[in-house]
Scaffold this motif. Structure first.
Motif, PDB file in Angstrom:
ATOM      1  N   ASP A   1       0.844  -1.193   0.000  1.00 47.79           N
ATOM      2  CA  ASP A   1       0.000   0.000   0.000  1.00 47.79           C
ATOM      3  C   ASP A   1       0.884   1.251   0.000  1.00 47.79           C
ATOM      4  N   ASP A   2       1.639   1.409  -1.076  1.00 41.99           N
ATOM      5  CA  ASP A   2       2.574   2.528  -1.178  1.00 41.99           C
ATOM      6  C   ASP A   2       2.725   2.902  -2.652  1.00 41.99           C
ATOM      7  N   ARG A   3       2.152   4.038  -3.010  1.00 36.93           N
ATOM      8  CA  ARG A   3       2.168   4.470  -4.407  1.00 36.93           C
ATOM      9  C   ARG A   3       3.587   4.593  -4.951  1.00 36.93           C
ATOM     10  N   THR A   4       4.525   4.991  -4.109  1.00 41.11           N
ATOM     11  CA  THR A   4       5.892   5.228  -4.588  1.00 41.11           C
ATOM     12  C   THR A   4       6.631   3.933  -4.922  1.00 41.11           C
ATOM     13  N   ALA A   5       6.071   2.801  -4.526  1.00 39.83           N
ATOM     14  CA  ALA A   5       6.745   1.528  -4.795  1.00 39.83           C
ATOM     15  C   ALA A   5       6.667   1.134  -6.265  1.00 39.83           C
ATOM     16  N   TYR A   6       5.754   1.765  -7.005  1.00 41.30           N
ATOM     17  CA  TYR A   6       5.525   1.373  -8.396  1.00 41.30           C
ATOM     18  C   TYR A   6       5.707   2.578  -9.308  1.00 41.30           C
ATOM     19  N   ASP A   7       6.968   2.900  -9.541  1.00 40.63           N
ATOM     20  CA  ASP A   7       7.327   4.054 -10.378  1.00 40.63           C
ATOM     21  C   ASP A   7       6.839   3.820 -11.808  1.00 40.63           C
ATOM     22  N   PRO A   8       6.018   4.726 -12.345  1.00 43.24           N
ATOM     23  CA  PRO A   8       5.522   4.563 -13.723  1.00 43.24           C
ATOM     24  C   PRO A   8       6.636   4.424 -14.752  1.00 43.24           C
TER      25      PRO A   8
END
Length: 213
Positions: free
Chosen positions: A160-167
């Motif tokens: 639950d961490d948006r920054t873990a999945y860099d576009p």
């Protein structure tokens, strides 16, 4: 004054204690020492009921199998509907006790409830007109699918961490961080999608099997 009597040690008490330990800490947590302490008895007394740790784990696994509803195979349901209902009952039983799944995955062996389960599925499939060899494969296929669904969580594999999945690295995982909080919904939806696809494929085979020569 006489001391209060301890509850008599029994197979059921040992199975219950071992199951609780497996649920809480996993298979490796089970030992005669841990079980004896939990039950308030001496370690050797367990051997009056079970010869080995593996026998205890087998009994725990069979207790879980015994919770699976098999009534749909006795009620004259169409084979596909019966498999669908059974698959959900089986998965529900395993979902509550995922740590015991590796023991169940070894096959029924001599476990009574596991053997009744295998017998019910095979009997229902052959009664519906499936050849014995194919009925055996269907039973195996369903077990693979259900057991796998009980030990793996697709949604639980994401954080639950948006920054873990860099576009820049994962252009299609921009919403993946939202999966963690919707784990049950995702996993249940995946199970139903896979089950429907599996049964659809079997239905096509069944139709081909029963086409006039």
């Amino acid at each position: 004054m006489a001391r209060p009597r301890k509850p008599l040690l029994s197979r059921d008490r040992i199975i219950e204690a071992a199951g609780a330990l497996v649920d809480a800490e996993g298979l490796e947590a089970v030992s005669t020492r841990r079980l004896a302490a939990a039950l308030g008895v001496s370690g050797p007394s367990l051997y009056n009921h079970f010869r080995t740790k593996d026998e205890i784990l087998d009994a725990v696994a069979d207790a879980v199998s015994a919770r699976v509803d098999l009534s749909m195979f006795d009620g004259g349901q169409e084979w596909r509907a019966a498999l669908h209902a059974w698959a959900h009952s089986y998965r529900d039983a395993l979902a509550d006790h995922p740590n015991i799944v590796p023991v169940l995955a070894r096959g029924p062996g001599r476990r009574p409830a596991g053997l009744r389960l295998a017998d019910a599925v095979f009997g229902a499939m052959t009664a519906a007109g499936w050849p014995a060899a194919q009925a055996t494969r269907i039973g195996a296929l369903m077990r693979y699918f259900i057991l796998g669904s009980a030990v793996a969580s697709f949604a639980g594999g994401f954080v639950d961490d948006r920054t873990a999945y860099d576009p820049a690295d994962y252009p299609h995982l921009g919403q993946a961080h939202l999966l963690a909080e919707r784990g049950r919904e995702v996993d249940e939806g995946a199970f139903e999608t896979g089950l429907a696809a599996l049964l659809d494929g079997l239905a096509l085979q069944y139709e081909a099997l029963n086409e006039p020569a």
